[in-house]
Design a protein around this motif. Structure first.
Motif, short mmCIF file in Angstrom:
data_model
loop_
_atom_site.label_atom_id
_atom_site.label_comp_id
_atom_site.label_asym_id
_atom_site.label_seq_id
_atom_site.Cartn_x
_atom_site.Cartn_y
_atom_site.Cartn_z
N UNK A 52 67.92 63.79 9.32
CA UNK A 52 68.66 64.29 10.48
C UNK A 52 70.04 64.80 10.07
N UNK A 53 70.66 64.10 9.10
CA UNK A 53 71.99 64.48 8.67
C UNK A 53 72.00 65.65 7.68
N UNK A 54 70.95 65.74 6.85
CA UNK A 54 71.01 66.65 5.72
C UNK A 54 70.07 67.86 5.81
N UNK A 55 68.98 67.74 6.55
CA UNK A 55 68.00 68.83 6.58
C UNK A 55 68.30 69.80 7.71
N UNK A 56 68.32 71.07 7.39
CA UNK A 56 68.54 72.10 8.40
C UNK A 56 67.29 72.34 9.22
N UNK A 57 66.14 71.96 8.68
CA UNK A 57 64.86 72.13 9.36
C UNK A 57 63.91 71.06 8.87
N UNK A 58 63.14 70.47 9.77
CA UNK A 58 62.11 69.49 9.40
C UNK A 58 60.85 69.75 10.21
N UNK A 59 59.71 69.62 9.55
CA UNK A 59 58.42 69.66 10.21
C UNK A 59 57.91 68.23 10.42
N UNK A 60 56.87 68.10 11.22
CA UNK A 60 56.17 66.83 11.39
C UNK A 60 54.94 66.82 10.50
N UNK A 61 54.75 65.73 9.76
CA UNK A 61 53.53 65.54 9.00
C UNK A 61 52.59 64.61 9.73
N UNK A 62 51.39 64.44 9.19
CA UNK A 62 50.41 63.58 9.85
C UNK A 62 50.88 62.14 9.96
N UNK A 63 51.64 61.66 8.97
CA UNK A 63 52.15 60.29 9.04
C UNK A 63 53.25 60.15 10.09
N UNK A 103 57.53 69.59 14.98
CA UNK A 103 56.22 70.23 15.03
C UNK A 103 55.69 70.40 13.60
N UNK A 104 54.36 70.49 13.41
CA UNK A 104 53.79 70.54 12.06
C UNK A 104 53.81 71.92 11.40
N UNK A 105 54.28 72.95 12.10
CA UNK A 105 54.30 74.29 11.51
C UNK A 105 55.44 75.12 12.09
N UNK A 106 55.90 76.07 11.29
CA UNK A 106 56.89 77.06 11.73
C UNK A 106 56.49 78.38 11.05
N UNK A 107 55.44 79.05 11.57
CA UNK A 107 54.86 80.19 10.86
C UNK A 107 55.64 81.48 10.97
N UNK A 108 56.66 81.53 11.79
CA UNK A 108 57.37 82.78 12.03
C UNK A 108 58.53 83.02 11.07
N UNK A 109 58.71 82.13 10.12
CA UNK A 109 59.77 82.30 9.12
C UNK A 109 59.22 83.00 7.88
N UNK A 115 53.04 71.93 7.36
CA UNK A 115 52.95 70.66 6.66
C UNK A 115 51.75 70.66 5.72
N UNK A 116 50.58 71.03 6.24
CA UNK A 116 49.36 70.95 5.44
C UNK A 116 48.84 72.33 5.03
N UNK A 117 48.54 73.20 6.01
CA UNK A 117 48.03 74.53 5.68
C UNK A 117 48.15 75.44 6.89
N UNK A 118 48.05 76.75 6.68
CA UNK A 118 48.03 77.67 7.82
C UNK A 118 46.78 77.47 8.70
N UNK A 119 45.70 77.03 8.11
CA UNK A 119 44.46 76.84 8.85
C UNK A 119 44.47 75.55 9.65
N UNK A 120 45.03 74.51 9.09
CA UNK A 120 45.15 73.21 9.76
C UNK A 120 46.48 72.61 9.33
N UNK A 121 47.53 72.81 10.13
CA UNK A 121 48.87 72.36 9.74
C UNK A 121 49.03 70.86 9.60
N UNK A 122 48.08 70.07 10.08
CA UNK A 122 48.20 68.61 10.04
C UNK A 122 47.39 67.99 8.91
N UNK A 123 46.18 68.48 8.63
CA UNK A 123 45.25 67.71 7.82
C UNK A 123 44.78 68.34 6.52
N UNK A 124 44.72 69.67 6.41
CA UNK A 124 44.06 70.27 5.25
C UNK A 124 44.88 70.15 3.97
#
Length: 243
Positions: A52-63, A103-109, A115-124
């Motif tokens: 929260x203090x250091x990252x300008x952007x964070x995604x969510x992973x499955x964990x 969120x697990x993805x930010x595809x517009x950058x 986090x995982x893949x464009x096909x399955x951002x959570x698990x693949x």
């Protein structure tokens, strides 16, 4: 812009602190995390606070998502499930609120982030060139970044459509200015490529270069915290082998 790409912190505060010290020495413009701030390690609140203090952007992973209740704990292996239950029971309200906002993805950058893949951002787990080839088809961006596998990797499709890829050893540099790419910085908190050092990737989107870095950290401290918390011993032991 020079970006520090991190992934798979997994509640390993000593590794996260060591990586950020190395990041500071490289002086990037921004720090981006591809998810799994919490997971197998025993210091989730410290890792979330640092992100929260250091990252300008964070995604969510499955964990992260299992701790917030967005995916079922039954999807996890026994040791991962044990760590998830412990984290659910011990994590602070502020840390939990932060995870719920991810969120697990930010595809517009550029690069596109998953986090995982464009096909399955959570698990693949993208571990092969054929998977990377199919995932690149789903990206509008020329370059994408993924985490999740805990393995530092690169995949490239050249202008003729030929795919190549391999694991990324410490110090590897690639010119990303031509072709289409999918890169993985490796794991901060629990590497699984046989190198126990914490991993991260320095990406320069002006020059389009990527440099994979590894950092020594006090593994004994992270392992001791896992054992003291009563989590499965295998989660501590695997830190020493990078598996």
């Amino acid at each position: 812009m020079r970006i520090a790409l991190l992934s798979d912190v997994h509640g390993n505060l000593p590794a996260f602190q060591a990586v950020l010290a190395d990041v500071d020495a490289q002086a990037p413009d921004e720090v981006w995390c591809l998810g799994d701030l919490v997971g197998y390690g025993a210091q989730p609140d410290g890792c979330v606070e640092l992100a929260r203090d250091r990252c300008d952007l964070s995604l969510a992973g499955n964990h992260d998502l299992v701790v917030t209740g967005e995916i079922p704990i039954t999807e996890f292996s026994s040791s991962a499930a044990a760590a998830a239950r412990w984290t659910q029971e011990t994590i602070g309200e502020e840390a939990l609120a932060y995870l719920k906002g991810l969120a697990p993805a930010d595809p517009d950058r550029e690069p596109a982030l998953y986090h995982a893949s464009p096909r399955d951002p959570v698990w693949e787990y993208v571990l092969s060139t054929w998977q990377a080839d199919e995932c690149i088809d789903l990206m509008e961006a020329r370059v994408g970044a993924v985490g999740h596998s805990h393995v530092a990797l690169w995949f490239r499709r050249d202008d003729s459509g030929k795919m190549s890829g391999a694991t990324a050893d410490a110090g590897l540099e690639h010119d990303l200015s031509a072709g289409r790419w999918l890169v993985n910085p490796g794991g901060v908190g629990q590497p699984r490529d046989g190198d126990p050092r914490a991993a991260w990737l320095l990406l320069d989107t002006g020059e389009w270069t990527a440099t994979w870095r590894r950092v020594e950290y006090p593994i004994e401290e992270a392992a001791g915290a896992i054992e003291e918390a009563g989590l499965p011993r295998v989660l501590a032991e695997r830190l020493f082998s990078g598996q």
